[in-house]
Design an enzyme around this catalytic site. Structure first.
Site, PDB file in Angstrom:
ATOM      1  N   SER A  15       0.823  -1.203   0.000  1.00  0.00           N
ATOM      2  CA  SER A  15       0.000   0.000   0.000  1.00  0.00           C
ATOM      3  C   SER A  15       0.859   1.256   0.000  1.00  0.00           C
ATOM      4  O   SER A  15       0.666   2.169  -0.816  1.00  0.00           O
ATOM      5  CB  SER A  15      -0.928   0.005   1.218  1.00  0.00           C
ATOM      6  N   ARG A  38       0.816   9.507   4.453  1.00  0.00           N
ATOM      7  CA  ARG A  38      -0.167   8.973   5.400  1.00  0.00           C
ATOM      8  C   ARG A  38      -1.573   9.448   5.074  1.00  0.00           C
ATOM      9  O   ARG A  38      -2.545   8.683   5.155  1.00  0.00           O
ATOM     10  CB  ARG A  38       0.206   9.385   6.820  1.00  0.00           C
ATOM     11  N   HIS A  41      -2.753   7.614   1.986  1.00  0.00           N
ATOM     12  CA  HIS A  41      -3.059   6.232   2.335  1.00  0.00           C
ATOM     13  C   HIS A  41      -4.420   6.125   3.008  1.00  0.00           C
ATOM     14  O   HIS A  41      -5.154   5.147   2.813  1.00  0.00           O
ATOM     15  CB  HIS A  41      -1.965   5.672   3.245  1.00  0.00           C
TER      16      HIS A  41
END
Length: 210
Positions: A15, A38, A41
């Site tokens: 990922s 982050r 994601h």
């Protein structure tokens, strides 16, 4: 049934590798890039990298604040719940005043939203502010700063929606009141992204990214 990956570590690694490969991260300093990764994601949209606005010192200021024991204020319970407590320095206080017994009465008196009224209960001095839901919370925070409230260490602004979300973040980006910030311009946002930004700061404060 089509085949799918089952190994959690492999999923995790793939990922983040995909984010780093597909997102346009070149314009960010290294520490800001880690926050961006982050946030991307958390929402699955690599294209938002182009719409992230930031102050160059938002990561360093946020890291220093966490290491110094600063609290984290969240505009809603979803943001607070999405912050991974084990990543934070021991003793870090995560506060959400949306459901404080005083908030509803304050909102009625001020003729505003509970999200905005809840901001009046925040001790902003040196705190980390994470807004992932309500544009009125961000607007009220900026009003409080204009009124002389102590400056936070960092504002992580991801309010979402069709009324006020884009405008509140534009106000922050254009006039940040000398406060380090990270925000996603436009209507997109959400609690997961705000929480992810806090988690990224916590990981950096601990000395690295996972």
């Amino acid at each position: 049934m089509r085949p799918y990956e089952r190994d959690p570590q492999a999923i995790y690694a793939a990922s983040f590798a995909t984010v780093r490969k597909e997102a346009a991260l070149d314009r960010f300093p290294a520490d800001i890039a880690e926050l961006a990764v982050r946030v991307i994601h958390a929402c699955g949209m690599v294209e938002i990298a182009d719409r992230l606005s930031y102050a160059p010192d938002v990561a360093t200021s946020g890291i220093a604040a966490l290491r110094a024991g600063a609290p984290v204020y969240a505009d809603c319970e979803m943001v607070a719940s999405g912050i991974t407590r084990r990543l934070l320095p021991e003793g870090t206080d995560i506060r959400c005043t949306l459901n404080d017994p005083r908030t509803a009465d304050m909102a009625r008196e001020a003729r505003t939203t509970r999200s905005a009224a809840a901001v009046d209960l925040w001790d902003t001095d040196g705190a980390i502010i994470a807004i992932g839901n309500a544009p009125t919370a961000l607007f009220r925070l900026l009003e409080r700063l204009d009124e002389g409230a102590p400056k936070p260490a960092a504002i992580l602004a991801f309010p979402v929606g069709f009324v006020g979300a884009a405008e509140s973040k534009a106000e922050l980006a254009e006039r940040p009141r000398a406060v380090p910030f990270l925000c996603l311009r436009g209507r997109r946002g959400g609690s997961a992204m705000a929480s992810a930004a806090v988690n990224a700061l916590a990981i950096l404060a601990a000395g690295g990214m996972q």
